[in-house]
Motif scaffolding. Structure first.
Motif, PDB file in Angstrom:
ATOM      1  N   TRP A 127       0.802  -1.216   0.000  1.00  0.00           N
ATOM      2  CA  TRP A 127       0.000   0.000   0.000  1.00  0.00           C
ATOM      3  C   TRP A 127       0.837   1.269   0.000  1.00  0.00           C
ATOM      4  N   GLU A 128       1.821   1.370   0.885  1.00  0.00           N
ATOM      5  CA  GLU A 128       2.583   2.604   1.035  1.00  0.00           C
ATOM      6  C   GLU A 128       3.531   2.867  -0.126  1.00  0.00           C
ATOM      7  N   GLU A 129       4.165   1.829  -0.672  1.00  0.00           N
ATOM      8  CA  GLU A 129       5.143   2.012  -1.747  1.00  0.00           C
ATOM      9  C   GLU A 129       4.536   1.866  -3.135  1.00  0.00           C
ATOM     10  N   TYR A 130       3.603   0.913  -3.286  1.00  0.00           N
ATOM     11  CA  TYR A 130       3.098   0.612  -4.623  1.00  0.00           C
ATOM     12  C   TYR A 130       1.636   1.019  -4.823  1.00  0.00           C
ATOM     13  N   ARG A 131       0.960   1.468  -3.776  1.00  0.00           N
ATOM     14  CA  ARG A 131      -0.465   1.859  -3.826  1.00  0.00           C
ATOM     15  C   ARG A 131      -1.331   0.711  -4.330  1.00  0.00           C
ATOM     16  N   VAL A 132      -0.977  -0.488  -3.930  1.00  0.00           N
ATOM     17  CA  VAL A 132      -1.753  -1.689  -4.241  1.00  0.00           C
ATOM     18  C   VAL A 132      -2.399  -2.164  -2.942  1.00  0.00           C
ATOM     19  N   LYS A 133      -3.697  -2.386  -2.963  1.00  0.00           N
ATOM     20  CA  LYS A 133      -4.411  -2.779  -1.751  1.00  0.00           C
ATOM     21  C   LYS A 133      -4.222  -4.276  -1.494  1.00  0.00           C
ATOM     22  N   PRO A 134      -3.636  -4.639  -0.351  1.00  0.00           N
ATOM     23  CA  PRO A 134      -3.415  -6.052  -0.054  1.00  0.00           C
ATOM     24  C   PRO A 134      -4.699  -6.747   0.387  1.00  0.00           C
ATOM     25  N   VAL A 135      -4.933  -7.926  -0.158  1.00  0.00           N
ATOM     26  CA  VAL A 135      -6.064  -8.764   0.255  1.00  0.00           C
ATOM     27  C   VAL A 135      -5.449 -10.110   0.646  1.00  0.00           C
ATOM     28  N   ILE A 136      -4.836 -10.137   1.808  1.00  0.00           N
ATOM     29  CA  ILE A 136      -4.030 -11.274   2.253  1.00  0.00           C
ATOM     30  C   ILE A 136      -4.647 -11.872   3.513  1.00  0.00           C
ATOM     31  N   ASP A 137      -4.870 -13.168   3.480  1.00  0.00           N
ATOM     32  CA  ASP A 137      -5.450 -13.845   4.638  1.00  0.00           C
ATOM     33  C   ASP A 137      -4.528 -13.693   5.855  1.00  0.00           C
ATOM     34  N   ILE A 138      -5.101 -13.796   7.044  1.00  0.00           N
ATOM     35  CA  ILE A 138      -4.347 -13.482   8.256  1.00  0.00           C
ATOM     36  C   ILE A 138      -4.315 -14.671   9.217  1.00  0.00           C
ATOM     37  N   ARG A 139      -3.191 -14.826   9.899  1.00  0.00           N
ATOM     38  CA  ARG A 139      -3.041 -15.833  10.956  1.00  0.00           C
ATOM     39  C   ARG A 139      -3.277 -15.168  12.310  1.00  0.00           C
ATOM     40  N   ASN A 140      -3.706 -15.951  13.274  1.00  0.00           N
ATOM     41  CA  ASN A 140      -3.880 -15.428  14.627  1.00  0.00           C
ATOM     42  C   ASN A 140      -2.531 -15.443  15.331  1.00  0.00           C
ATOM     43  N   MET A 141      -1.900 -14.277  15.418  1.00  0.00           N
ATOM     44  CA  MET A 141      -0.571 -14.150  16.024  1.00  0.00           C
ATOM     45  C   MET A 141      -0.640 -13.564  17.430  1.00  0.00           C
ATOM     46  N   TRP A 142      -1.841 -13.366  17.950  1.00  0.00           N
ATOM     47  CA  TRP A 142      -1.979 -12.799  19.285  1.00  0.00           C
ATOM     48  C   TRP A 142      -1.528 -13.816  20.329  1.00  0.00           C
ATOM     49  N   LYS A 143      -0.646 -13.397  21.195  1.00  0.00           N
ATOM     50  CA  LYS A 143      -0.051 -14.292  22.185  1.00  0.00           C
ATOM     51  C   LYS A 143      -0.724 -14.207  23.559  1.00  0.00           C
ATOM     52  N   ASP A 144      -1.530 -13.184  23.763  1.00  0.00           N
ATOM     53  CA  ASP A 144      -2.076 -12.960  25.106  1.00  0.00           C
ATOM     54  C   ASP A 144      -3.342 -13.763  25.396  1.00  0.00           C
ATOM     55  N   GLY A 145      -3.862 -14.451  24.388  1.00  0.00           N
ATOM     56  CA  GLY A 145      -5.040 -15.273  24.597  1.00  0.00           C
ATOM     57  C   GLY A 145      -6.346 -14.508  24.575  1.00  0.00           C
ATOM     58  N   GLU A 146      -6.296 -13.199  24.420  1.00  0.00           N
ATOM     59  CA  GLU A 146      -7.516 -12.390  24.390  1.00  0.00           C
ATOM     60  C   GLU A 146      -8.215 -12.524  23.043  1.00  0.00           C
ATOM     61  N   ALA A 147      -9.543 -12.495  23.082  1.00  0.00           N
ATOM     62  CA  ALA A 147     -10.325 -12.587  21.852  1.00  0.00           C
ATOM     63  C   ALA A 147     -10.398 -11.246  21.143  1.00  0.00           C
ATOM     64  N   THR A 148     -10.318 -10.139  21.907  1.00  0.00           N
ATOM     65  CA  THR A 148     -10.394  -8.801  21.323  1.00  0.00           C
ATOM     66  C   THR A 148      -9.410  -7.859  22.002  1.00  0.00           C
ATOM     67  N   LYS A 149      -9.153  -6.741  21.324  1.00  0.00           N
ATOM     68  CA  LYS A 149      -8.323  -5.673  21.887  1.00  0.00           C
ATOM     69  C   LYS A 149      -9.079  -4.354  21.755  1.00  0.00           C
ATOM     70  N   VAL A 150      -8.786  -3.429  22.644  1.00  0.00           N
ATOM     71  CA  VAL A 150      -9.439  -2.121  22.616  1.00  0.00           C
ATOM     72  C   VAL A 150      -8.768  -1.231  21.584  1.00  0.00           C
ATOM     73  N   VAL A 151      -9.564  -0.541  20.775  1.00  0.00           N
ATOM     74  CA  VAL A 151      -9.022   0.399  19.789  1.00  0.00           C
ATOM     75  C   VAL A 151      -8.414   1.591  20.523  1.00  0.00           C
ATOM     76  N   SER A 152      -7.252   2.014  20.093  1.00  0.00           N
ATOM     77  CA  SER A 152      -6.560   3.130  20.735  1.00  0.00           C
ATOM     78  C   SER A 152      -7.440   4.379  20.792  1.00  0.00           C
ATOM     79  N   GLY A 153      -7.467   5.024  21.968  1.00  0.00           N
ATOM     80  CA  GLY A 153      -8.231   6.253  22.140  1.00  0.00           C
ATOM     81  C   GLY A 153      -9.710   6.041  22.365  1.00  0.00           C
ATOM     82  N   GLN A 154     -10.150   4.787  22.406  1.00  0.00           N
ATOM     83  CA  GLN A 154     -11.565   4.499  22.609  1.00  0.00           C
ATOM     84  C   GLN A 154     -11.769   3.767  23.938  1.00  0.00           C
ATOM     85  N   THR A 155     -12.976   3.866  24.457  1.00  0.00           N
ATOM     86  CA  THR A 155     -13.294   3.174  25.714  1.00  0.00           C
ATOM     87  C   THR A 155     -14.254   2.011  25.517  1.00  0.00           C
TER      88      THR A 155
END
Length: 324
Positions: free
Chosen positions: A147-175
């Motif tokens: 995206w930043e260098e080539y302005r191509v939108k990535p559509v890439i599947d994702i692995r669960n790399m979260w190590k803390d075991g939480e199902a969700t995380k809070v968005v920064s600046g939100q409650t």
């Protein structure tokens, strides 16, 4: 010889791009295992002329779900090489390629290919809008570069790399806004604590943000905490909240699903290479020869397609049968 074939391939790609509307707009990326003709056991025998000193061992893991929902896993290992491909996801024709030893990670060569394609075929990169790929290309550096260098939108599947075991995380600046590793965003009712998936509001290119809208406003849902909710008017989430999770095309959108489905175009190209172009029955040892063979096969594939296009028989461009 190798360079001459590669240049011929590039020329054929450019000619096809002029003949096919939208060629290269949506691309897909993947690799293909190619076994060496050499006996695996002969690699360390100094007197064995059939050995292959360039080849090494590779492994790919495939995962999915059966019709009953149960998971399956298949591990494929081989001694030889990898053919890395970027193909047009609509016309199922190759746009760029490279050949490496089997052990080279897909994501590493994926980054190298986009960099090389930018140098050798800048117009192909400029005209590309999306790139779909499986979890083997799930990498922050690659996603950012696309995206930043080539302005191509990535559509890439994702692995669960979260190590803390939480199902969700809070968005920064939100409650009261959380997200999961797949990029689905939820608001939490300040009155009842109930989580609801927020509605997609699109991507703001100038801000590098994804818009998320209140589900109560969009879907007419009754929410007891709506009046006191701080995000009732919606929010913006910056991509750098988590570059793997948040991409220009929202992972939780139908658009993402449709574009990701185009990734199978690479699998069909790989199948044609095996069945129609005999890549499963080669007698090649050595990386240099393998690069020549792959370049020739891909060039022939493009040349046949170009011939059919010029004969006004575009529907036959992927067929080896004579277009009478």
């Amino acid at each position: 010889e190798e360079n001459a074939i590669h240049e011929m391939f590039i020329q054929l790609v450019e000619e096809i791009s002029e003949a096919l509307s939208g060629f290269g707009k949506h691309v897909a990326m993947d690799s293909k295992a190619i076994e060496s003709f050499a006996n695996r056991k002969s690699r360390h025998l100094a007197s064995d002329g059939r050995r292959d000193l360039d080849a090494d061992y590779g492994k790919k893991t495939y995962r999915g779900k059966r019709e009953d929902g149960s998971p399956w896993e298949k591990i494929v290992s081989w001694f030889g090489y990898k053919l890395h491909l970027i193909v047009d996801a609509l016309y199922e024709l190759p746009i760029y390629y490279s050949v490496t030893k089997a052990s080279v990670p897909d994501v590493v060569e994926g980054r190298n290919m986009w960099k090389s394609m930018k140098e050798e075929m800048p117009k192909r990169v400029e005209e590309a809008e999306t790139c779909s790929a499986d979890k083997g290309y799930d990498d922050t550096k690659l996603i950012e570069a696309l995206w930043e260098e080539y302005r191509v939108k990535p559509v890439i599947d994702i692995r669960n790399m979260w190590k803390d075991g939480e199902a969700t995380k809070v968005v920064s600046g939100q409650t009261n806004v959380v997200y999961n590793y797949k990029g689905t965003v939820f608001c939490v009712c300040p009155e009842t604590g109930k989580e609801r998936e927020m509605a997609n509001g699109g991507f703001e290119k100038e801000r590098n943000t994804l818009k998320k809208r209140c589900p109560a406003n969009v879907y007419g849902i009754t929410c007891k905490g709506e009046k006191q909710c701080p995000i009732a008017q919606g929010i913006r989430i910056r991509l750098d909240e988590d570059r793997r999770v948040f991409t220009p095309i929202d992972r939780s959108s139908r658009t993402w699903e449709k574009l990701y489905a185009k990734r199978t175009a690479v699998e069909r190209v790989n199948s044609r290479l095996d069945v129609s172009f005999g890549m499963e029955q080669h007698t090649i040892r050595g990386l240099a020869k393998m690069k020549v063979r792959c370049g020739m096969v891909l060039s022939v594939m493009l040349a046949l397609a170009l011939g059919r296009i010029r004969e006004k028989k575009e529907e036959k461009m992927r067929s080896l049968v004579y277009a009478a």
